[in-house]
Write a protein that holds these residues in place. Sequence first.
Motif, PDB file in Angstrom:
ATOM      1  N   ASP A 166      -5.818  -0.905  -4.541  1.00  0.00           N
ATOM      2  CA  ASP A 166      -5.223  -1.419  -3.309  1.00  0.00           C
ATOM      3  C   ASP A 166      -6.155  -2.451  -2.678  1.00  0.00           C
ATOM      4  OD1 ASP A 166      -3.721  -1.932  -1.123  1.00  0.00           O
ATOM      5  OD2 ASP A 166      -3.754   0.101  -0.307  1.00  0.00           O
ATOM      6  N   GLU A 167      -5.884  -3.703  -2.922  1.00  0.00           N
ATOM      7  CA  GLU A 167      -6.699  -4.813  -2.425  1.00  0.00           C
ATOM      8  C   GLU A 167      -8.185  -4.534  -2.609  1.00  0.00           C
ATOM      9  OE1 GLU A 167      -5.547  -6.773   1.100  1.00  0.00           O
ATOM     10  OE2 GLU A 167      -3.566  -5.859   1.172  1.00  0.00           O
ATOM     11  N   SER A 215       0.839  -1.209   0.000  1.00  0.00           N
ATOM     12  CA  SER A 215       0.000   0.000   0.000  1.00  0.00           C
ATOM     13  C   SER A 215       0.865   1.248   0.000  1.00  0.00           C
ATOM     14  CB  SER A 215      -0.892   0.040   1.239  1.00  0.00           C
ATOM     15  OG  SER A 215      -1.733  -1.072   1.267  1.00  0.00           O
TER      16      SER A 215
HETATM   17 MG   LIG Z   1      -2.182  -2.528   2.261  1.00  0.00          MG
END
Ligand SMILES: [Mg+2]
Lengths: 290, 256
Positions: free
Chosen positions: B176-177, B46
């Motif tokens: 991000d995910e 991240s």
């Molecule tokens: Mg992360």
Amino acid sequence: MNATTIRTTGDIGKYEIAHLTLVPKRHIGRTVAAAVVLLLFAALVRAFSVGQIEWSYVRDFLFAPTIIAGLGNTLLMTVAAMTLGIVLGVVIAIMRISGNPVLSSIAVGYVWVFRGAPALLQLMLWFNLALIFPTMGIPGLFEFRTVDIMTPFVSAMLGLGISQGAYTSEVVRSGLLSVDSGQYEAARSIGMTHMKMLRRIVLPQAMRVMIPPIGNEVIGMVKLTSLASVIQYSEILHNAQIIYFANTRVLELLLVASFWYLFVVSILSVGQHYIERYFGRGIKSIRSSV
Amino acid sequence: MSNDIIVKAVDVTKHFGNFLALDKVNLEVTRGEVSCIIGPSGSGKSTLLRCINLLERLDGGAIWVNNELVGYRREGDRLHEISDVEISQQRRRIGMVFQRFNLFPHMTALENIIEGPVQVLGEPARQARERAETLLERVGLADKKDHYPSELSGGQQQRVAIARAMGMQPDLILFDEPTSALDPELVSEVLDVMRDLASSGMTMIVVTHEMGFARNVANTVTFMEAGKVIETGLASEVLSTPKSARTAEFIKAVQS
Ligand SMILES: [Mg+2]
Ligand SMILES: Nc1ncnc2c1ncn2[C@@H]1O[C@H](COP(=O)(O)OP(=O)(O)OP(=O)(O)O)[C@@H](O)[C@H]1O
């Protein structure tokens, strides 16, 4: 009866209850409380009717031009001081969380000073500013006599608005802090500048948290404007006083003023409900989900 | 540097206090490429995305997006830190999709998408609206345009968030995910939208634990651990025949 007996008796007839009569729960406490309140209320009404109040005066002065003009000035001062208070509150709160050490120190100092002194005192300071600064302005460019500027209206607006700003800034700050950090990041990720992010994304969400306490503060301000009577601003209490100095009907005129305060506050409470609903849009209310 | 390179990160380093979150990370992403970043929790995935998008400042190294140095302006031999306004201008060309959606809760799905184009790019409201409607159709949510985020499921919210990122017509979208906060049965509807986006030629950097997506859609896969890039290469190679033992171990762990 417990679970074992149910299983062991196996008596189906026991579980048929449709034919039974339902006796609602009795609220004895409520009934007693209501009776007590009614009794006290009756006593109060009696006290007022036998007391030496000339209700005809109350009725006659309720719509007297002086009273209505005073009411107008009260409302005007509420709007002016509260507007100043909210603008200052937002600016100070944004300075406080800006991360700029100079700006945030100024903000902390502001709250410290103006929350620390009584509003009445601040109002009197502004009104008497001429004692230390007989003239104001930029030398050579323009200059005014301070007494011409610091009218009762201006002094009261500054005194009430600036001290209000100190309180409101704390309300705004808690509103800003209530907004999830993901919202700040999402706003930045679509390329918003700091100011646009605050205006379009953060403040509208903070409003939901800010409206109830600001509503309270507006209502408080309606009544706080009565302080301005001390510096001869002709708001409703000041005007009521002028009348009772002449006709000595003190209590009657105070009741007239109370009626109008209560009336205005009631209307504001209803308005607050609608504003809360507007800023709560998109957010499931706790009440409706229960 | 080739014009086809959209993102180039060179020796990117980032500390949080004494903690080294990124340790000389290098990354290269070409136009139209889907680049997956995988790795255990806390490995700095991240943080790397946030550096690309200037949500974090670098301590060392540099990142170029579209041949433009991120966060600085070069004048001769000098590097000037750019102003907040210039930072926001650089961010306009980089979309971002968050794990927790981060839709604006006080705006409907349509308003969420229109917000950036109208407020930031200054697009006429009508035009932005029409484009937003097309985007919502593309992510399969044409009938939800007037719904607030709280009235949408997680999968639907994430699809709106993807449409919001696309609405800015960015050169690149960072994910991000994007499916980690979703119930398992909603993951595929979001991955489908991302697959569609990939096949339309959008450049994407995707941090994910979805090995299926990485295998089928990604061109390149980068494995990170403890702030370092351990291995990077073609998706098929890294996922099937990883060179590093740590990579193999990780892939085995997430797949089981
Ligand atoms: Mg992360
Ligand atoms: N703002 C911050 N302040 C301090 N430490 C941070 C901050 N942001 C991240 N870190 C630390 O940096 C490391 C890398 O974080 P990062 O969020 O990039 O990991 P990640 O690979 O995305 O992990 P995950 O899979 O859990 O999302 C973590 O150890 C984290 O605790």
